[in-house]
Motif scaffolding. Sequence first.
Motif, mmCIF file in Angstrom:
data_model
loop_
_atom_site.group_PDB
_atom_site.id
_atom_site.type_symbol
_atom_site.label_atom_id
_atom_site.label_comp_id
_atom_site.label_asym_id
_atom_site.label_seq_id
_atom_site.Cartn_x
_atom_site.Cartn_y
_atom_site.Cartn_z
ATOM 1 N N ARG A 92 28.735 81.604 31.213
ATOM 2 C CA ARG A 92 30.562 81.671 32.473
ATOM 3 C C ARG A 92 29.615 82.951 33.287
ATOM 4 O O ARG A 92 28.652 83.496 33.427
ATOM 5 N N GLN A 93 30.239 82.381 34.796
ATOM 6 C CA GLN A 93 29.763 83.869 35.929
ATOM 7 C C GLN A 93 30.736 84.360 36.745
ATOM 8 O O GLN A 93 30.992 83.348 37.395
ATOM 9 N N ALA A 94 30.935 85.784 36.704
ATOM 10 C CA ALA A 94 31.657 85.828 37.894
ATOM 11 C C ALA A 94 31.452 86.749 38.569
ATOM 12 O O ALA A 94 30.600 86.196 38.942
ATOM 13 N N PRO A 95 32.765 86.562 39.976
ATOM 14 C CA PRO A 95 31.914 86.441 41.004
ATOM 15 C C PRO A 95 30.588 87.978 41.260
ATOM 16 O O PRO A 95 31.302 88.958 40.821
ATOM 17 N N GLY A 96 29.952 87.706 41.814
ATOM 18 C CA GLY A 96 28.971 88.939 42.346
ATOM 19 C C GLY A 96 27.851 88.999 40.983
ATOM 20 O O GLY A 96 26.724 90.348 40.941
ATOM 21 N N LYS A 97 28.139 88.113 40.417
ATOM 22 C CA LYS A 97 27.247 88.680 38.544
ATOM 23 C C LYS A 97 26.275 87.013 38.275
ATOM 24 O O LYS A 97 26.865 85.990 38.746
ATOM 25 N N TYR B 117 21.070 71.271 31.961
ATOM 26 C CA TYR B 117 22.117 70.524 32.274
ATOM 27 C C TYR B 117 23.598 71.783 32.219
ATOM 28 O O TYR B 117 23.725 72.081 31.417
ATOM 29 N N PHE B 118 24.134 71.649 33.910
ATOM 30 C CA PHE B 118 25.214 72.176 33.417
ATOM 31 C C PHE B 118 26.333 71.495 33.780
ATOM 32 O O PHE B 118 26.461 70.650 34.631
ATOM 33 N N GLY B 119 27.924 71.497 33.580
ATOM 34 C CA GLY B 119 28.959 71.508 34.508
ATOM 35 C C GLY B 119 29.440 71.560 35.083
ATOM 36 O O GLY B 119 28.661 72.451 35.817
ATOM 37 N N GLN B 120 30.575 70.953 35.544
ATOM 38 C CA GLN B 120 30.957 72.007 37.296
ATOM 39 C C GLN B 120 32.139 72.915 37.255
ATOM 40 O O GLN B 120 31.981 73.849 38.353
ATOM 41 N N GLY B 121 31.791 73.240 35.720
ATOM 42 C CA GLY B 121 32.583 74.567 35.490
ATOM 43 C C GLY B 121 34.126 74.006 35.865
ATOM 44 O O GLY B 121 34.768 74.030 35.908
ATOM 45 N N THR B 122 35.249 75.377 35.399
ATOM 46 C CA THR B 122 36.059 75.073 35.547
ATOM 47 C C THR B 122 36.772 77.087 35.410
ATOM 48 O O THR B 122 36.135 78.120 34.399
ATOM 49 N N GLN B 123 37.592 77.127 36.247
ATOM 50 C CA GLN B 123 37.745 78.538 35.838
ATOM 51 C C GLN B 123 39.128 79.032 35.247
ATOM 52 O O GLN B 123 39.918 78.675 34.689
ATOM 53 N N VAL B 124 37.973 80.740 34.924
ATOM 54 C CA VAL B 124 39.856 80.856 33.537
ATOM 55 C C VAL B 124 40.229 82.291 34.684
ATOM 56 O O VAL B 124 38.353 83.406 35.000
ATOM 57 N N THR B 125 41.027 82.976 34.555
ATOM 58 C CA THR B 125 41.307 84.511 35.168
ATOM 59 C C THR B 125 42.200 85.092 34.148
ATOM 60 O O THR B 125 43.777 83.822 33.646
ATOM 61 N N VAL B 126 41.956 85.928 34.160
ATOM 62 C CA VAL B 126 42.667 86.908 32.784
ATOM 63 C C VAL B 126 43.465 88.128 33.808
ATOM 64 O O VAL B 126 42.463 88.815 34.869
ATOM 65 N N SER B 127 44.734 88.193 33.952
ATOM 66 C CA SER B 127 44.907 89.540 34.786
ATOM 67 C C SER B 127 45.991 90.272 33.685
ATOM 68 O O SER B 127 45.920 89.857 32.493
ATOM 69 N N SER B 128 45.515 91.785 33.503
ATOM 70 C CA SER B 128 46.109 92.793 32.856
ATOM 71 C C SER B 128 47.735 93.488 32.941
ATOM 72 O O SER B 128 48.101 93.100 34.070
ATOM 73 N N LYS C 99 40.764 89.162 27.630
ATOM 74 C CA LYS C 99 40.704 90.494 28.489
ATOM 75 C C LYS C 99 40.344 90.322 30.111
ATOM 76 O O LYS C 99 39.609 89.440 30.360
ATOM 77 N N PRO C 100 40.342 90.863 30.558
ATOM 78 C CA PRO C 100 40.192 90.973 32.572
ATOM 79 C C PRO C 100 38.671 90.525 32.736
ATOM 80 O O PRO C 100 38.285 90.085 33.329
ATOM 81 N N GLU C 101 38.157 91.111 31.791
ATOM 82 C CA GLU C 101 36.726 90.707 32.218
ATOM 83 C C GLU C 101 35.776 90.281 31.657
ATOM 84 O O GLU C 101 35.241 89.548 31.713
ATOM 85 N N ASP C 102 36.986 89.196 31.124
ATOM 86 C CA ASP C 102 36.314 87.235 30.628
ATOM 87 C C ASP C 102 36.756 86.930 31.981
ATOM 88 O O ASP C 102 36.045 85.506 32.100
ATOM 89 N N THR C 103 37.212 87.381 33.153
ATOM 90 C CA THR C 103 37.416 86.530 34.307
ATOM 91 C C THR C 103 36.506 85.748 34.690
ATOM 92 O O THR C 103 35.373 86.819 35.601
ATOM 93 N N ALA C 104 35.749 84.509 34.693
ATOM 94 C CA ALA C 104 34.804 83.768 35.588
ATOM 95 C C ALA C 104 34.916 82.588 35.772
ATOM 96 O O ALA C 104 35.747 81.739 35.168
ATOM 97 N N MET C 105 34.470 81.560 36.027
ATOM 98 C CA MET C 105 33.654 80.626 35.964
ATOM 99 C C MET C 105 32.886 80.157 34.692
ATOM 100 O O MET C 105 32.172 81.075 34.422
ATOM 101 N N TYR C 106 33.886 79.277 34.211
ATOM 102 C CA TYR C 106 33.192 78.699 32.436
ATOM 103 C C TYR C 106 32.167 77.292 32.723
ATOM 104 O O TYR C 106 32.569 76.491 33.269
#
Length: 120
Positions: free
Chosen positions: A35-40, A109-120, A83-90
Amino acid sequence: QVHLVESGGGSVQAGGSLRLSCAASGFSYCMGWFRQAPGKSREGVAAIDAPGNTRYTDSVKGRFTISKNVANGTLYLQMNSLKPEDTAMYYCAARFPPPCDFDVRAVSYFGQGTQVTVSS
């Protein structure tokens, strides 16, 4: 060449669950989820080897479960107690060397990713 297509991402509230799927054109010895979160940087989340041994990054142990169905060519990631900290592209990942460590540089190989967003 391995083609990977992820699905199952979405938006959920904290404490909720999602199941990610990855349709793979072929299975390698090591398969996994990153996974990759914005800025990380991209980081490993879970991996499974051919015999079915699994490994998880510490932050998801006890909450996430990786599994596979080789017969239908699908890799899964069940995510509970999100958790909110799980928010990322997976990203689904294939063909990285045993012992299936979370070294992003070793993944072929990586796929194109799927977005996971967890709100508090």
